[in-house]
Design a protein around this motif. Structure first.
Motif, PDB file in Angstrom:
ATOM      1  N   HIS A 167       6.755 -10.431  -4.657  1.00  0.00           N
ATOM      2  CA  HIS A 167       6.016 -10.312  -5.917  1.00  0.00           C
ATOM      3  C   HIS A 167       6.812 -10.940  -7.054  1.00  0.00           C
ATOM      4  O   HIS A 167       6.310 -11.793  -7.765  1.00  0.00           O
TER       5      HIS A 167
ATOM      6  N   LYS B 222      -2.280  -1.224  -3.757  1.00  0.00           N
ATOM      7  CA  LYS B 222      -1.320  -1.852  -2.847  1.00  0.00           C
ATOM      8  C   LYS B 222       0.068  -1.316  -3.173  1.00  0.00           C
ATOM      9  O   LYS B 222       0.442  -1.227  -4.333  1.00  0.00           O
ATOM     10  N   ARG B 223       0.823  -0.972  -2.128  1.00  0.00           N
ATOM     11  CA  ARG B 223       2.170  -0.450  -2.334  1.00  0.00           C
ATOM     12  C   ARG B 223       3.092  -1.539  -2.854  1.00  0.00           C
ATOM     13  O   ARG B 223       3.000  -2.690  -2.443  1.00  0.00           O
ATOM     14  N   VAL B 224       3.976  -1.161  -3.751  1.00  0.00           N
ATOM     15  CA  VAL B 224       5.004  -2.063  -4.264  1.00  0.00           C
ATOM     16  C   VAL B 224       6.346  -1.446  -3.911  1.00  0.00           C
ATOM     17  O   VAL B 224       6.588  -0.274  -4.188  1.00  0.00           O
TER      18      VAL B 224
ATOM     19  N   ILE C  23       4.943  -6.781  -2.665  1.00  0.00           N
ATOM     20  CA  ILE C  23       3.653  -6.106  -2.716  1.00  0.00           C
ATOM     21  C   ILE C  23       2.998  -6.181  -1.342  1.00  0.00           C
ATOM     22  O   ILE C  23       3.164  -7.157  -0.617  1.00  0.00           O
ATOM     23  N   GLU C  24       2.299  -5.122  -0.992  1.00  0.00           N
ATOM     24  CA  GLU C  24       1.665  -5.025   0.319  1.00  0.00           C
ATOM     25  C   GLU C  24       0.546  -6.051   0.457  1.00  0.00           C
ATOM     26  O   GLU C  24      -0.158  -6.356  -0.500  1.00  0.00           O
TER      27      GLU C  24
ATOM     28  N   GLU D  21      10.958  -7.338  -5.880  1.00  0.00           N
ATOM     29  CA  GLU D  21       9.809  -6.472  -5.695  1.00  0.00           C
ATOM     30  C   GLU D  21       8.854  -7.175  -4.750  1.00  0.00           C
ATOM     31  O   GLU D  21       8.633  -8.380  -4.866  1.00  0.00           O
TER      32      GLU D  21
ATOM     33  N   PHE E  53       4.392  -7.463   3.824  1.00  0.00           N
ATOM     34  CA  PHE E  53       4.680  -7.510   2.390  1.00  0.00           C
ATOM     35  C   PHE E  53       4.957  -8.949   1.995  1.00  0.00           C
ATOM     36  O   PHE E  53       5.537  -9.712   2.766  1.00  0.00           O
TER      37      PHE E  53
ATOM     38  N   ALA F 214      10.676  -1.998  -3.963  1.00  0.00           N
ATOM     39  CA  ALA F 214      11.776  -2.714  -4.617  1.00  0.00           C
ATOM     40  C   ALA F 214      13.033  -2.473  -3.799  1.00  0.00           C
ATOM     41  O   ALA F 214      13.312  -1.345  -3.384  1.00  0.00           O
TER      42      ALA F 214
END
Length: 88
Positions: free
Chosen positions: A79, A8-10, A65-66, A63, A76, A12
């Motif tokens: 996170h 999963k993409r993160v 997360i997807e 941040e 998103f 920021a």
């Protein structure tokens, strides 16, 4: 077949607006090399992030997360809060 979770993409970025209930807009900055001039330039993109507890404020660095799409543009979830900013 593996039971591992897919990657999963993160992302920021900095919170720029509180768009609505449980939603914030995050500005993500990335630096890329310009193809012709070979100079580092900044590229910006805004993401809509789901904030379940309405805990972040404008100016915070977070941040996200997807996740599965929650609406047309929101995919998103929050996170963690990296740093608390100063709201103007």
């Amino acid at each position: 077949m593996s039971n591992a979770q897919p990657h999963k993409r993160v992302i920021a970025g900095r919170v720029v607006t509180k768009t609505g209930d449980k939603s914030v807009t995050v500005l993500v900055e990335r630096r890329v090399m310009h193809l012709k001039y070979r100079k580092i330039v900044k590229r910006f993109k805004r993401y809509i992030v789901h904030d379940e507890n309405n805990s972040v404020k404008v100016g915070d660095v977070i941040e996200a997360i997807e996740c599965k799409p929650l609406s047309k543009r929101k995919a998103f979830t929050l996170h963690r809060v990296v740093s608390v900013g100063v709201e103007l």
